[in-house]
Structures are given as C-alpha cells and as structure tokens.
Design a protein around this motif. Structure first.
Motif, PDB file in Angstrom:
ATOM      1  N   ALA A 138       0.827  -1.208   0.000  1.00  0.00           N
ATOM      2  CA  ALA A 138       0.000   0.000   0.000  1.00  0.00           C
ATOM      3  C   ALA A 138       0.860   1.258   0.000  1.00  0.00           C
ATOM      4  O   ALA A 138       0.553   2.223  -0.707  1.00  0.00           O
ATOM      5  CB  ALA A 138      -0.932  -0.011   1.210  1.00  0.00           C
ATOM      6  N   VAL A 139       1.942   1.257   0.785  1.00  0.00           N
ATOM      7  CA  VAL A 139       2.834   2.425   0.820  1.00  0.00           C
ATOM      8  C   VAL A 139       3.498   2.624  -0.544  1.00  0.00           C
ATOM      9  O   VAL A 139       3.602   3.743  -1.052  1.00  0.00           O
ATOM     10  CB  VAL A 139       3.897   2.257   1.926  1.00  0.00           C
ATOM     11  N   ALA A 140       3.944   1.509  -1.149  1.00  0.00           N
ATOM     12  CA  ALA A 140       4.612   1.598  -2.455  1.00  0.00           C
ATOM     13  C   ALA A 140       3.652   2.068  -3.539  1.00  0.00           C
ATOM     14  O   ALA A 140       4.072   2.735  -4.487  1.00  0.00           O
ATOM     15  CB  ALA A 140       5.199   0.240  -2.832  1.00  0.00           C
ATOM     16  N   ALA A 141       2.363   1.725  -3.395  1.00  0.00           N
ATOM     17  CA  ALA A 141       1.391   2.062  -4.437  1.00  0.00           C
ATOM     18  C   ALA A 141       0.692   3.392  -4.191  1.00  0.00           C
ATOM     19  O   ALA A 141      -0.012   3.889  -5.069  1.00  0.00           O
ATOM     20  CB  ALA A 141       0.337   0.958  -4.540  1.00  0.00           C
ATOM     21  N   SER A 142       0.895   3.984  -3.027  1.00  0.00           N
ATOM     22  CA  SER A 142       0.173   5.201  -2.662  1.00  0.00           C
ATOM     23  C   SER A 142       0.757   6.432  -3.355  1.00  0.00           C
ATOM     24  O   SER A 142       1.956   6.689  -3.296  1.00  0.00           O
ATOM     25  CB  SER A 142       0.233   5.402  -1.144  1.00  0.00           C
ATOM     26  N   LEU A 143      -0.107   7.183  -3.999  1.00  0.00           N
ATOM     27  CA  LEU A 143       0.323   8.431  -4.637  1.00  0.00           C
ATOM     28  C   LEU A 143       0.788   9.431  -3.590  1.00  0.00           C
ATOM     29  O   LEU A 143       1.771  10.146  -3.798  1.00  0.00           O
ATOM     30  CB  LEU A 143      -0.827   9.012  -5.465  1.00  0.00           C
ATOM     31  N   HIS A 192      -7.034   0.152  -1.087  1.00  0.00           N
ATOM     32  CA  HIS A 192      -5.807   0.651  -0.454  1.00  0.00           C
ATOM     33  C   HIS A 192      -4.559   0.031  -1.066  1.00  0.00           C
ATOM     34  O   HIS A 192      -3.489   0.651  -1.050  1.00  0.00           O
ATOM     35  CB  HIS A 192      -5.842   0.353   1.046  1.00  0.00           C
ATOM     36  N   LEU A 193      -4.681  -1.182  -1.613  1.00  0.00           N
ATOM     37  CA  LEU A 193      -3.536  -1.846  -2.239  1.00  0.00           C
ATOM     38  C   LEU A 193      -3.394  -1.473  -3.708  1.00  0.00           C
ATOM     39  O   LEU A 193      -2.471  -1.939  -4.381  1.00  0.00           O
ATOM     40  CB  LEU A 193      -3.689  -3.368  -2.109  1.00  0.00           C
ATOM     41  N   ASN A 194      -4.310  -0.631  -4.199  1.00  0.00           N
ATOM     42  CA  ASN A 194      -4.270  -0.174  -5.591  1.00  0.00           C
ATOM     43  C   ASN A 194      -4.314  -1.357  -6.565  1.00  0.00           C
ATOM     44  O   ASN A 194      -3.535  -1.446  -7.514  1.00  0.00           O
ATOM     45  CB  ASN A 194      -3.038   0.679  -5.849  1.00  0.00           C
ATOM     46  N   LEU A 195      -5.252  -2.272  -6.320  1.00  0.00           N
ATOM     47  CA  LEU A 195      -5.424  -3.435  -7.170  1.00  0.00           C
ATOM     48  C   LEU A 195      -6.758  -3.337  -7.908  1.00  0.00           C
ATOM     49  O   LEU A 195      -7.719  -2.750  -7.397  1.00  0.00           O
ATOM     50  CB  LEU A 195      -5.406  -4.729  -6.344  1.00  0.00           C
ATOM     51  N   GLU A 196      -6.793  -3.906  -9.100  1.00  0.00           N
ATOM     52  CA  GLU A 196      -8.046  -3.948  -9.851  1.00  0.00           C
ATOM     53  C   GLU A 196      -9.016  -4.916  -9.173  1.00  0.00           C
ATOM     54  O   GLU A 196      -8.636  -5.781  -8.392  1.00  0.00           O
ATOM     55  CB  GLU A 196      -7.790  -4.393 -11.299  1.00  0.00           C
TER      56      GLU A 196
END
Length: 218
Positions: free
Chosen positions: A39-44, A211-215
């Motif tokens: 989540a941290v890696a994918a967070s804008l 939150h995990l930026n997943l489809e």
C-alpha cells in the motif's frame, strides 16, 4: 513543488511498479506487513511525499554549497630556453571566493530549506501512518468477515442436513408440520445469514483492494 507535479505523475506507472504488482499477486496468502508495504509503495500520497523529501535534500545541498567559500586552483607548466639554456617552471594560482556580503541571506536560505525538509519528512510520516491505519483496519475487517462467513457456511451445512432429515420424518409422519416448519425456518435464516456475511466479506475485501491499488479482478 512544480518540479514534482509536472514530470513526476507521468512516471508513476513504471515497469518496476507493474512487476511489484505481479509479485504481490503471486499465489499464497499475504500478511499485514506485506499489505502495508504494498500500500505504501502504491500510494500516490507517499510517492509525492518521498519526492518532496528528495527535492528538499537537494535544495539543502545547494544552499550549503552557496554558503561556504569556493576555491579553485590553476596550474601552469612552462618549458623554454633562456640564454641558450633550457628551463621549466611551474606556476600555481589559488582563487578563493567567499560570499561575505550575502552571508546572512545565504544562511537564512539554508535554515529555510532545512525547515522545508522537516516539513516534507513530517508529511511523509503522516501519509505512511494514515496508510498503516487504513490498511490495518481493512485487513483485520477482511479476516473477521471471512471467519464469520466460514462459520456461517459450516452452520448452514449442518442446518441443511437437519432440514433434509426433518423433511423425511415429516413426510413419514414421524414429526408434526409445526416441527418441520420450525427446522425449515432455521435453515432459511442461516441461508440468509450466509448471503449477508458473503456480501460483507466482499465489501471489506474491496476496501482492502482499494488501499492496495489493485483492480477488482486481481
């Protein structure tokens, strides 16, 4: 931070980010630490905060260089002849440049950039803490919802067996219609509970996926 907003957003979806998603989607369960890391890696928000920290550090480095003296050395080698005799000579020239008149301004600039760095680091920590809080809540809500669904499914299986047995007894005249309808009602209520718990599990899992930026299909 115009340097960030113009060129940075176009670089968010990179090959490394895609590979990170594929690695995260490998078969097997994921623990809370892996979900938070993803989540941290994918967070804008965390990416922008990281870039602000990097930019602030670059500005501090420049402000530090501007504050102190600049020195340069020139070396000149000469060879020739004088009165029929050869000679060689070396000449060194040292130049020192000290910002005497702008020292106060430069020192103030350095302090301002250091304050900017502290603010940027604070923004990053705030963004990460917010991600940890939201992901942890969604993660444990998902675990709880899945546990409830599984428990209800086990209860429904037992209720289905009891209902099938009760129906046979009623058809054989071994129990009254009221007893049969009572078992049927309990089975129906459990089936409704299973459907509700399934929908609840899907909703909280969708929140975790967000939150995990997943489809939705990942």
């Amino acid at each position: 931070f115009e340097q960030i907003t113009r060129g940075f957003i176009r670089k968010i979806i990179t090959e490394e980010a895609v590979l990170s998603t594929e690695d995260f989607l490998r078969p097997g369960p994921r623990d809370l630490a892996e979900c938070i890391e993803r989540a941290v890696a994918a967070s804008l928000a965390s990416k922008l905060a990281t870039e602000r920290v990097k930019l602030a550090k670059q500005r501090i480095l420049k402000a530090s260089r501007d504050l102190f003296a600049e020195a340069s050395i020139e070396l000149e080698d000469r060879e020739g002849s004088l009165s029929g005799q050869g000679f060689t000579s070396d000449r060194y020239n040292v130049r020192v440049k000290q910002p005497l008149f702008r020292g106060g301004t430069l020192w103030h600039t350095l302090l301002k950039e250091q304050a900017t760095l502290r603010a940027a680091e604070g923004e990053y920590l705030e963004a990460v803490n917010d991600i940890i809080k939201k992901v942890s809540e969604a993660y444990f809500d998902s675990l709880r919802a899945r546990r409830v669904l599984k428990d209800n499914q086990v209860l429904l299986e037992k209720a289905n067996e009891a209902f099938a047995m009760s129906k046979k007894k009623w058809e054989s005249g071994l129990i009254s219609e009221i007893e049969y309808l009572n078992v049927e009602s309990q089975q129906s209520q459990l089936a409704h509970q299973v459907e509700e718990s399934r929908q609840d599990a899907e909703l909280v899992f969708l929140e975790l996926q967000k939150h995990l930026n997943l489809e939705l299909d990942e």
